[in-house]
Design a protein around this motif. Structure first.
Motif, mmCIF file in Angstrom:
data_model
loop_
_atom_site.group_PDB
_atom_site.id
_atom_site.type_symbol
_atom_site.label_atom_id
_atom_site.label_comp_id
_atom_site.label_asym_id
_atom_site.label_seq_id
_atom_site.Cartn_x
_atom_site.Cartn_y
_atom_site.Cartn_z
ATOM 1 N N ILE A 1 0.799 -1.399 0.029
ATOM 2 C CA ILE A 1 0.208 -0.024 -0.001
ATOM 3 C C ILE A 1 0.841 1.128 -0.096
ATOM 4 O O ILE A 1 0.758 2.224 -0.679
ATOM 5 N N PHE A 2 1.994 1.014 0.667
ATOM 6 C CA PHE A 2 2.742 2.239 0.812
ATOM 7 C C PHE A 2 3.570 2.687 -0.345
ATOM 8 O O PHE A 2 3.790 3.626 -0.864
ATOM 9 N N THR A 3 3.989 1.399 -1.010
ATOM 10 C CA THR A 3 4.491 1.652 -2.507
ATOM 11 C C THR A 3 3.656 2.148 -3.281
ATOM 12 O O THR A 3 4.077 3.271 -4.142
ATOM 13 N N VAL A 4 2.427 1.765 -3.541
ATOM 14 C CA VAL A 4 1.505 2.359 -4.361
ATOM 15 C C VAL A 4 1.082 3.999 -4.005
ATOM 16 O O VAL A 4 1.181 4.843 -4.881
ATOM 17 N N GLY A 5 0.985 3.971 -2.568
ATOM 18 C CA GLY A 5 0.868 5.686 -2.431
ATOM 19 C C GLY A 5 1.834 6.570 -2.564
ATOM 20 O O GLY A 5 1.751 7.314 -3.178
ATOM 21 N N LEU B 1 10.773 3.854 -4.375
ATOM 22 C CA LEU B 1 11.544 2.819 -4.733
ATOM 23 C C LEU B 1 12.056 1.849 -3.511
ATOM 24 O O LEU B 1 11.734 0.773 -3.881
ATOM 25 N N VAL B 2 12.282 2.463 -2.540
ATOM 26 C CA VAL B 2 12.767 1.539 -1.248
ATOM 27 C C VAL B 2 11.405 0.657 -0.917
ATOM 28 O O VAL B 2 11.743 -0.641 -0.746
ATOM 29 N N TYR B 3 10.378 1.310 -0.725
ATOM 30 C CA TYR B 3 9.003 0.363 -0.299
ATOM 31 C C TYR B 3 9.139 -0.578 -1.481
ATOM 32 O O TYR B 3 8.502 -1.775 -1.228
ATOM 33 N N ALA B 4 9.157 -0.264 -2.818
ATOM 34 C CA ALA B 4 8.879 -1.360 -3.700
ATOM 35 C C ALA B 4 9.807 -2.422 -3.615
ATOM 36 O O ALA B 4 9.331 -3.531 -3.845
ATOM 37 N N ASP C 1 -6.314 23.293 -7.703
ATOM 38 C CA ASP C 1 -5.946 22.577 -8.670
ATOM 39 C C ASP C 1 -5.649 21.000 -8.231
ATOM 40 O O ASP C 1 -4.771 20.600 -8.525
ATOM 41 N N SER C 2 -6.705 20.424 -7.796
ATOM 42 C CA SER C 2 -6.422 19.045 -7.292
ATOM 43 C C SER C 2 -7.221 17.820 -7.976
ATOM 44 O O SER C 2 -7.786 17.082 -7.020
ATOM 45 N N THR C 3 -7.894 18.115 -8.832
ATOM 46 C CA THR C 3 -8.860 17.127 -9.491
ATOM 47 C C THR C 3 -8.192 15.863 -9.594
ATOM 48 O O THR C 3 -8.927 14.804 -9.067
ATOM 49 N N ALA C 4 -7.023 15.731 -10.062
ATOM 50 C CA ALA C 4 -6.610 14.748 -10.408
ATOM 51 C C ALA C 4 -5.956 13.683 -8.962
ATOM 52 O O ALA C 4 -6.376 12.462 -8.915
ATOM 53 N N VAL C 5 -5.607 14.610 -7.852
ATOM 54 C CA VAL C 5 -5.528 14.040 -6.547
ATOM 55 C C VAL C 5 -6.726 13.417 -5.940
ATOM 56 O O VAL C 5 -6.800 12.414 -5.501
ATOM 57 N N PHE C 6 -7.712 14.015 -6.238
ATOM 58 C CA PHE C 6 -8.982 13.935 -5.496
ATOM 59 C C PHE C 6 -9.528 12.532 -6.441
ATOM 60 O O PHE C 6 -9.855 11.467 -5.543
ATOM 61 N N VAL C 7 -9.326 12.456 -7.524
ATOM 62 C CA VAL C 7 -9.716 11.138 -8.392
ATOM 63 C C VAL C 7 -8.983 9.841 -7.962
ATOM 64 O O VAL C 7 -9.322 8.812 -7.556
ATOM 65 N N SER C 8 -7.736 10.261 -7.626
ATOM 66 C CA SER C 8 -6.758 9.177 -7.366
ATOM 67 C C SER C 8 -7.313 8.685 -5.884
ATOM 68 O O SER C 8 -6.968 7.438 -5.456
ATOM 69 N N TYR C 9 -7.414 9.501 -4.928
ATOM 70 C CA TYR C 9 -7.852 9.334 -3.594
ATOM 71 C C TYR C 9 -9.214 8.338 -3.673
ATOM 72 O O TYR C 9 -9.507 7.606 -3.037
#
Lengths: 183, 123
Positions: A44-48, A76-79, B65-73
């Motif tokens: 999860i941390f890698t993806v995040g 990279l470290v997480y991955a 300007d955070s639409t992309a962030v919002f969608v990924s969340y």
């Protein structure tokens, strides 16, 4: 998360056996038992961290290049640790130990740095203030990882260096001719 | 976005997390009832995803300007609990329960971040 090419035959149908108890039946057990929780959190941390740093590097790199490059490094470290835990084996365990140590050092250095001199990081990273924005998980994870990967029992055997063929051999398909005593 | 829905998801996720944490402490694997709970929380997040997409499609945008962030969340929120549920299928021990608990608590935290992002804070 699946590594695809590995000897995945044992993975099917051994849900009944308790993980880690049979040295031959499981794949070295780095990602079973408590390791399952650890590997999930690392994934999860890698993806995040990866998606966060990709977004930051691609859109706002000029604002805080150091912070964003650090985020990418953390990703990279997480991955790396995630892959090591999933693959398992003695070699992966050792590389995982090193990576966890690097991660812990990174959290401590960046955390201390941000506490002492907040202006150095105009935008926060995963490791800012010891990962406070992430419930201190960035600090807890590497410590847990180090404890999990230390595993004294495995380490004793590993220090000898002779068991590398037996323990990490991904190709021992049941029969192990080198082990059988001759004459 | 829809604050009552965000609170509902956060509370449901926290409850699921507590429930599975108790199971982990009692040395129990994830059972069918837990999966029912996972299904309920997942359903709520899917509703949230639909509401979010509809709002975006209707021209509503998060502040800044955070639409992309919002969608990924939004996507992470929907994927979180089903993912740990799948992981727990392969780990029939207390650690499977602990994994679901961790994912559920994470979802609760993600709700806070989602709320922040919609309000203009940068995730």
């Amino acid at each position: 998360m699946a590594d695809g090419s590995g000897p995945a035959t044992e993975d099917r149908g051994d849900h009944g056996s308790s993980p880690g108890s049979t040295p031959t039946g499981t794949r070295h057990g780095l990602s079973s038992g408590p390791g399952r929780l650890l590997v999930t959190l690392y994934a999860i941390f890698t993806v995040g961290a990866a998606s966060r740093s990709l977004y930051q590097l691609s859109t706002r790199f000029d604002e805080a290049p150091l912070a964003y490059l650090l985020s990418a490094g953390a990703a990279l470290v997480y991955a790396f640790i995630t892959v090591a835990l999933v693959r398992g084996g003695e070699l992966a365990r050792r590389f995982g130990l090193v990576a966890c140590a690097v991660e812990l050092a990174g959290v401590l250095v960046v955390g201390t740095w941000t506490v002492l001199d907040g202006a150095a990081f105009p935008d926060s990273t995963v490791w800012s203030t010891y990962g406070m924005g992430y419930l201190f998980l960035p600090l807890i994870l590497p410590v847990t990882g180090l404890i999990w990967l230390r595993r004294p029992g495995v380490d004793d055997a590993g220090n000898e260096g002779v068991d590398d063929g037996g323990d990490t051999g991904d190709d021992d398909g049941g029969a192990d001719p080198e082990r059988t005593p001759r004459g | 976005m829809l604050t009552p829905l965000t609170i509902a998801v956060a509370v449901a996720a926290a409850l699921l997390g507590l429930w599975c944490a108790v199971a982990a402490l009692r040395d129990q694997p994830v059972k069918d009832w837990h999966y029912a709970g996972i299904a309920v929380v997942t359903l709520l997040t899917v509703v949230q995803l639909v509401v979010g997409v509809v709002m975006l499609a209707g021209g509503d945008r998060p502040d800044g300007d955070s639409t992309a962030v919002f969608v990924s969340y939004l996507v992470s929120v929907t994927a979180c609990v089903p993912l740990v549920g799948l992981v727990a299928l392969g780990e029939r021990s207390r650690w499977g329960s602990a994994t679901v608990a961790a994912g559920a608590f994470l979802l609760a935290i993600l709700q806070l971040r989602l709320h922040d992002v919609w309000g203009g804070g940068v995730g």
